[in-house]
Write an enzyme that holds these catalytic residues in place. Structure first.
Site, PDB file in Angstrom:
ATOM      1  N   TYR A 140      28.250 -85.251 -34.971  1.00 47.80           N
ATOM      2  CA  TYR A 140      27.354 -85.540 -36.293  1.00 47.80           C
ATOM      3  C   TYR A 140      25.922 -85.335 -36.065  1.00 47.80           C
ATOM      4  O   TYR A 140      25.016 -85.425 -36.768  1.00 47.80           O
ATOM      5  CB  TYR A 140      27.648 -87.260 -36.456  1.00 47.80           C
ATOM      6  CG  TYR A 140      28.803 -87.420 -36.590  1.00 47.80           C
ATOM      7  CD1 TYR A 140      29.700 -86.736 -37.061  1.00 47.80           C
ATOM      8  CD2 TYR A 140      29.310 -89.173 -36.641  1.00 47.80           C
ATOM      9  CE1 TYR A 140      31.078 -87.152 -37.550  1.00 47.80           C
ATOM     10  CE2 TYR A 140      30.427 -89.296 -37.140  1.00 47.80           C
ATOM     11  CZ  TYR A 140      31.606 -88.438 -37.411  1.00 47.80           C
ATOM     12  OH  TYR A 140      32.690 -88.989 -37.957  1.00 47.80           O
ATOM     13  N   LYS A 191      40.017 -84.308 -26.279  1.00 48.82           N
ATOM     14  CA  LYS A 191      40.637 -83.277 -27.068  1.00 48.82           C
ATOM     15  C   LYS A 191      40.439 -82.066 -25.921  1.00 48.82           C
ATOM     16  O   LYS A 191      39.896 -81.074 -26.276  1.00 48.82           O
ATOM     17  CB  LYS A 191      40.302 -82.855 -28.122  1.00 48.82           C
ATOM     18  CG  LYS A 191      41.253 -81.829 -29.116  1.00 48.82           C
ATOM     19  CD  LYS A 191      42.490 -82.619 -29.370  1.00 48.82           C
ATOM     20  CE  LYS A 191      43.685 -81.600 -30.051  1.00 48.82           C
ATOM     21  NZ  LYS A 191      44.828 -81.995 -30.192  1.00 48.82           N
ATOM     22  N   ASP A 224      44.800 -86.887 -30.815  1.00 44.46           N
ATOM     23  CA  ASP A 224      46.041 -86.952 -31.710  1.00 44.46           C
ATOM     24  C   ASP A 224      47.105 -87.977 -31.254  1.00 44.46           C
ATOM     25  O   ASP A 224      47.602 -88.950 -31.813  1.00 44.46           O
ATOM     26  CB  ASP A 224      46.555 -85.630 -31.744  1.00 44.46           C
ATOM     27  CG  ASP A 224      46.928 -84.849 -30.391  1.00 44.46           C
ATOM     28  OD1 ASP A 224      46.111 -85.359 -29.567  1.00 44.46           O
ATOM     29  OD2 ASP A 224      47.417 -83.797 -30.698  1.00 44.46           O
ATOM     30  N   ASP A 248      34.963 -92.887 -34.418  1.00 44.59           N
ATOM     31  CA  ASP A 248      34.645 -93.142 -35.702  1.00 44.59           C
ATOM     32  C   ASP A 248      36.118 -93.528 -36.251  1.00 44.59           C
ATOM     33  O   ASP A 248      36.537 -94.590 -37.064  1.00 44.59           O
ATOM     34  CB  ASP A 248      33.861 -92.121 -36.552  1.00 44.59           C
ATOM     35  CG  ASP A 248      33.423 -92.445 -37.956  1.00 44.59           C
ATOM     36  OD1 ASP A 248      33.611 -93.699 -38.187  1.00 44.59           O
ATOM     37  OD2 ASP A 248      32.750 -91.671 -38.505  1.00 44.59           O
ATOM     38  N   ASP A 252      38.324 -97.563 -36.917  1.00 47.32           N
ATOM     39  CA  ASP A 252      38.662 -97.719 -38.416  1.00 47.32           C
ATOM     40  C   ASP A 252      40.400 -97.998 -38.239  1.00 47.32           C
ATOM     41  O   ASP A 252      40.785 -98.805 -38.913  1.00 47.32           O
ATOM     42  CB  ASP A 252      38.465 -96.890 -39.251  1.00 47.32           C
ATOM     43  CG  ASP A 252      37.028 -97.084 -40.000  1.00 47.32           C
ATOM     44  OD1 ASP A 252      36.393 -97.791 -39.400  1.00 47.32           O
ATOM     45  OD2 ASP A 252      36.715 -96.592 -40.959  1.00 47.32           O
TER      46      ASP A 252
END
Ligand code: NAD
Length: 356
Positions: A140, A191, A224, A248, A252
């Protein structure tokens, strides 16, 4: 004397913060601690009063405080202002000024509310997860970023995912320290099978674990797989540590296990201070009606006790009081089910206060 800057903000932020502050004072009294409280404006109310969403004075006061208790900002009245004048810019700027690099998002399934989850009760019962998300770096914020014209037909857009060792170390330390206060387990999410920056993430987390936190259990999961396991066996997780973008998404997903937005607290821990605030916004649709759920704000205040003031006992008192009130069947509108007692914002606060 611990100094707290109280920033109620707009809409239901004002209503829920008022309730939290009354409980904060009571908890202080019960534990022999007197908090010094100051108040400031942020967001739409600051635009109305000062013409900007965040003033320099508020930034200074926040830096001089030990912690900030925030409500929520925004609302339709300020939606059409220029981007830099929007209420939410004030909140982002405050986080930036305090260099809040670690975002803490607990996801707790209360037994009394387990049926509100979209997953089966037996899967979500006992879930108590803390997602620790890196908040000031990663994709970001990475450079280069932008969009460029590459030929007559096409544009190219790009972002950069980078992390430095020290950026990973400081947020990993936060996660390990928090795990020591909980069930002593960290799941680090990356990852590293595909991305170099995530290889550095995994190596750095492994190294700091070996050096300083070998008493804490550590596992690594690819993002994942983590997303799947979080739905399959959520009760197995304790602290989940992730970079900005993966955190992020995972935070959620974890939140969704629990049912309602009105129950979700958060903390942003930084170099120059810490901000405690509910995850929800200013809820203009119910603002002023006295029906907002104050529990997310109350639990944010409990996090402040634990993480800014080392008052673990006080935090537990507040959390237990919330559990007792829910067990007795009291519900605000957002978590109401048939057969339970519907209460408003202030009444919910008084009931929790009575259980302290
Ligand atoms: P929201 O979180 O304010 O509300 C979403 C829905 O959840 C609404 O129906 C609302 O009534 C309900 N809700 C939220 N909190 C509740 C509570 N405590 N009790 C009962 N019901 C609750 O999100 P939104 O409607 O998308 O945004 C409204 C405004 O808030 C916008 O201006 C937005 O930019 C701002 N916002 C601010 C923050 C923040 O300050 N951190 C976060 C999100 C949104």
């Amino acid at each position: 004397m611990p100094r707290i800057l109280v920033i109620p903000g707009d809409g239901i932020g004002i209503e829920v913060t008022e309730v939290s502050v009354s409980i904060l004072k009571a908890v202080g009294e019960k534990n022999g601690v007197e908090f010094t409280l100051e108040r400031e404006l942020l967001g739409g109310c600051a635009i109305d009063e000062h013409g900007v969403p965040l003033t320099k004075e508020t930034i200074e006061k926040a830096k001089q405080s030990d912690a900030v208790l925030l409500g929520a900002v925004g609302g339709p009245k300020w939606e059409n202002l220029d981007h830099h004048l929007k209420p939410e810019r004030g909140l982002l700027e405050l986080r930036k000024q305090l260099d809040t690099y670690a975002n803490l998002r607990p996801a707790i399934v209360y037994g009394a509310l387990a049926d509100a989850s979209t997953l089966k009760r037996e899967v979500v019962e006992g879930v108590d997860i803390m997602v620790v998300r890196e908040l000031t770096s990663g994709i970001y914020f990475g450079h280069p970023r932008g969009t460029e014209r590459i030929n007559d037909l096409e544009n190219k857009a790009f972002n950069t995912l980078n992390y430095t060792t020290s950026e990973i170390e400081r947020v990993a330390k936060t996660a390990f320290e928090i795990a020591r206060k909980r069930k002593n387990k960290v799941t680090s999410i990356d990852k590293s099978n595909v991305l170099e920056s995530m290889v550095l993430w995994r190596d750095t987390v492994t190294e700091i674990h070996k050096r300083e936190f070998s008493d804490v259990a550590l596992e690594h999961l690819y993002v994942d797989n983590a997303a799947m396991q979080l739905i399959r066996r959520p009760a197995d997780f304790d602290v989940m540590l992730a970079g900005n973008m993966f955190g992020d998404i995972i935070s959620d997903e974890a939140a969704q296990l629990t049912g309602s937005l009105g129950m979700l607290p958060s903390a942003s821990i930084g170099n120059k201070g810490a901000i405690y605030e509910p995850v929800h916004g200013s809820a203009p649709d119910i603002a002023g009606k006295g029906i907002a759920n104050p529990i997310a704000s109350i639990l944010s205040m409990a996090m402040m006790m634990r993480y800014s003031f080392d008052m673990d006992g006080a935090a537990a008192q507040v959390e237990e009081a919330v559990t007792k009130v829910l067990d007795k069947g009291c519900r605000t509108s957002d978590i109401y089910e048939e057969g339970k007692t519907r209460v408003g914002t202030e009444e919910m606060g008084s009931l929790i206060l009575n259980e302290l």
